[in-house]
Design an enzyme around this catalytic site. Structure first.
Site, PDB file in Angstrom:
ATOM      1  CD  GLU A   7      -3.164   0.677   1.944  1.00  0.00           C
ATOM      2  OE1 GLU A   7      -3.652   1.601   2.778  1.00  0.00           O
ATOM      3  OE2 GLU A   7      -3.662  -0.290   2.307  1.00  0.00           O
ATOM      4  CG  ASP A 110      -2.365  -1.000   5.307  1.00  0.00           C
ATOM      5  OD1 ASP A 110      -1.369  -1.391   5.326  1.00  0.00           O
ATOM      6  OD2 ASP A 110      -2.759   0.133   5.683  1.00  0.00           O
ATOM      7  CE1 TYR A 314      -3.800  -2.272   8.721  1.00  0.00           C
ATOM      8  CE2 TYR A 314      -5.793  -2.878   9.678  1.00  0.00           C
ATOM      9  CZ  TYR A 314      -5.196  -2.323   8.542  1.00  0.00           C
ATOM     10  OH  TYR A 314      -5.911  -1.543   7.616  1.00  0.00           O
TER      11      TYR A 314
END
Length: 693
Positions: A7, A110, A314
């Site tokens: 990303e 992601d 995350y």
């Protein structure tokens, strides 16, 4: 050769380093059988109305229902419309060249709804048909990436996630574009922006603001008594409130004459205060807003930075739990914290081999587990990163601790027939509250007036002397204006505000927006000039209130409907609902709101009639943010907000008729300092400042 699409460049470099792809090319890395490149966020977006041949805002064109939706490279807004972003075009070309060289693709965007959409939109825009697999990881540590590559998942396993992301994207386009154009047409081209999630959120802010402003404060009185028993001083408070001061004073005097109270009831309870769960993103944003004054967006950006530096897992997670297979990693995380100074004292309170497993719940883990630190010890952190990292680390230690046990005492006493209450609380077992030493912090307590004081023993019938009486004058308080923490809670629990009890029950745990999008919704409202920050609270602007008053009874502001859509998107992701059915429902809804908004009558402000200073031929178009000449050849344009201050109609008139405004106060310079100045119109029709000598 395999193509890997991350990303962001920083993530791509981490992956390339690990895989041995060290050869630097133009916007990608190559080697060891891999070509690693990256997106730059959303490189591809849904086309704007002009991409379908619809130019300008035209009532006859509404509602606009693209079929199919066109995908276009990311565009930048320019004075004359939208133009493709050159950096997006360049990176798309790179991705296309990389894919051509390779036989298959590994998706490393992601691991979430938006990350999936970023890749799939690129994949479909480039009309690619090469097979792809998914790298699904919750942290960017070397071990996590290696494990992820050992367990690559089939691309089609995430089709449900993509369908939900695509449905969200298309629904936001349908509602946002049509509602914005409809209200703008009704407002005679004064642009109003509406959206599927932003408008219900604006409604929540405005409703609270109006409740606060329209609240009538009322005085009332309570009587407080002072006592002493067994060398302990404490107070009791009357259960009754009195509106009349004279009446309260008379009762106070009669109590003073009596001089004693009788114990009517004694309640002593042992209360178990559960340790907190891990942070999800929304809870972290709320806590950081309360404790550090950071905005939701600042917290998200900081957490994302910590994630990309491999220090935390995350961040865009909606879960506060971890799965059973992650539990075995927890002792190692605690050992790592025990090597760094701020956490050593806290860890002495933990019981190794007997950690609290309350955070383990496979069923409550969504796409990603609750926020954890990683095995990488942080270094070179800025102040904000350090504060957020410590919050996440301390929360982990608290969650592993056992319950805090309190003894809560509540005594009812009576003087004549007037009842008073004494409350006290004693810590029996510190538990999780010992981690940060917050033994007197009542933030999580059910009783905000609870005093952490050990009271003497009482029994029913005891006589208690009154050493002093005091008349307390109090005022009823309006509902508090929202801080960002409060607003995030209101968005997260939007279903609870629904009046119909049956519907409220069904939607009680459903919010509007997702943990990943709530910060951007708040920032959108700020950028639209619908709300502003004042100290720690959020206030609607005049324009925000105007929009709310226009749409408050319309479907576009309906919190319940927005919450129901979040349920539908979740069902699409799980394969329980067809995306086409959802979009059909959205189209039906869009038709209704478009007709509602087009039927509105919006009274116009008395805007001055001013001629263009440059061409002297045309009357200027005066809008909320800009003033411009309608002649495209002349193309004179002026932005009304200068250094944080919006020019009023009066100052605009002075500037364009006398070449100089009145003194504009409290403008803010680039370095954050306030200043006062006149704004003058120069010979080239630009503007500059004139300072007081």
């Amino acid at each position: 050769m395999k193509a890997i699409i991350a990303e962001k460049p920083s993530v791509a470099r981490e992956i390339a380093q690990l895989l041995g792809a060290h050869e630097k090319k133009d916007n990608y890395l190559s080697g060891n059988g891999y070509c690693v490149t990256w997106a730059l966020g959303h490189l591809i977006a849904l086309g704007m109305p002009e991409d379908y041949g619809i130019r300008g805002f035209n009532k006859a064109s509404l509602p606009i229902f693209p079929n199919p939706f066109i995908l276009t490279p990311k565009k930048l807004k320019k004075p004359n419309g939208y133009e493709p972003d050159p950096s997006a075009l360049k990176q798309l070309n790179t991705i296309q060249q990389v894919i051509k060289q390779c036989s298959s693709i590994i998706v490393a965007t992601d691991a979430g709804r938006e990350g999936e959409l970023i890749f799939r939109y690129i994949y479909h825009y480039l009309q690619c048909n090469k097979p792809f697999e998914r790298l699904w990881i919750s942290s960017l540590t070397e071990k996590a990436i290696q494990d992820g590559f050992k367990n690559l998942q089939p691309g089609d396993a995430f089709d449900g996630l993509y369908q939900a992301a695509k449905a969200r994207s298309e629904a936001d386009w349908l509602v946002g574009i049509n509602a914005t154009q409809a209200l703008t047409i009704a407002g005679n081209q004064d642009v109003y922006s509406l959206g599927r999630v932003q408008t219900p959120t604006l409604a929540i802010i405005c409703q609270r603001f109006l409740q606060n402003q329209n609240f009538t404060k009322q005085k009332y009185f309570q009587i407080q008594l002072s006592h002493r028993k067994e060398y302990t001083d404490f107070t009791s408070l009357s259960l009754l409130h009195w509106e009349e001061k004279k009446q309260a004073e008379q009762i106070q005097k009669s109590i003073e004459r009596e001089g004693r109270a009788i114990v009517e009831d004694v309640s002593v309870k042992t209360v178990q205060e559960q340790s907190p769960l891990l942070f999800d993103l929304t809870e972290l944003q709320k806590e950081a807003n309360r404790k550090l004054g950071l905005s939701a967006d600042e917290v998200l950006q900081t957490a994302q930075s910590l994630y990309e530096k491999q220090f935390i897992t995350y961040p865009r997670t909606g879960s506060k739990y971890i799965p059973e297979d992650v539990w075995s990693d927890i002792p190692e995380l605690v050992r790592i914290l025990n090597q760094t100074e701020p956490f050593k004292a806290a860890i002495t309170h933990l019981k190794f081999g007997n950690f609290n497993k309350r955070i383990v719940n496979d069923l409550k883990v969504t796409d990603h587990h609750g926020l954890l630190i990683t095995t990488k010890t942080p270094s070179a952190l800025c102040t904000t990163e350090k504060a957020i990292y410590e919050m996440i680390a301390y929360r982990l230690l608290e969650s592993l601790s056992h319950t805090c046990t309190k003894q809560v005492t509540q005594i009812q006493i009576k003087v004549h027939h007037y009842e008073f209450q004494i409350k006290g609380s004693t810590i029996l077992e510190k538990g999780w509250r010992a981690i940060k030493g917050i033994l007197s912090d009542n933030e999580n307590s059910d009783n905000k007036n609870e005093v952490l004081t050990e009271l003497p023993e009482f029994k029913t019938g005891d006589e208690l002397k009154i050493s002093k009486t005091e008349l307390l004058e109090k005022t009823t308080q309006p509902p508090k204006l929202f801080t960002e923490a409060d607003l995030l809670s209101a968005m997260e629990n939007a279903g609870r505000s629904i009046e119909n009890k049956e519907e409220q029950k069904a939607l009680s745990n459903i919010g509007i927006g997702t943990p990943a999008t709530r910060a951007s919704i708040i920032e959108t409202l700020l950028s639209r000039n619908y709300i502003f920050r004042k100290s720690k609270t959020l206030h609607p602007t005049d324009k925000g209130l105007q929009v709310f008053n226009l749409v408050k009874d319309k479907k576009i502001a309906n919190v319940q409907m927005t919450a129901e859509w979040e349920i539908a998107l979740d069902r699409i992701e799980k394969g329980e609902l067809n995306k086409t059915q959802f979009i059909n429902d959205i189209q039906h809804y869009t038709t209704e709101i478009t007709n509602e908004l087009l039927s509105l009558h919006i009274p116009q402000e008395n805007t001055p009639q001013l001629k263009c200073p440059k061409c002297q031929q045309h009357h200027l178009i005066i809008k909320d943010k800009i003033v411009k000449c309608p002649d495209e050849k002349c193309n004179w344009i002026f932005f009304r907000t200068i250094c944080g201050i919006q020019l009023s109609s009066k100052d605009l008139t002075l500037l364009l008729t006398q070449n100089k405004t009145s003194l504009i106060k409290n403008m803010k310079s680039k370095n954050g300092k306030n200043f006062d100045a006149f704004i003058i119109l120069k010979g080239d029709f630009g503007t500059s400042f004139l300072f007081l000598k």
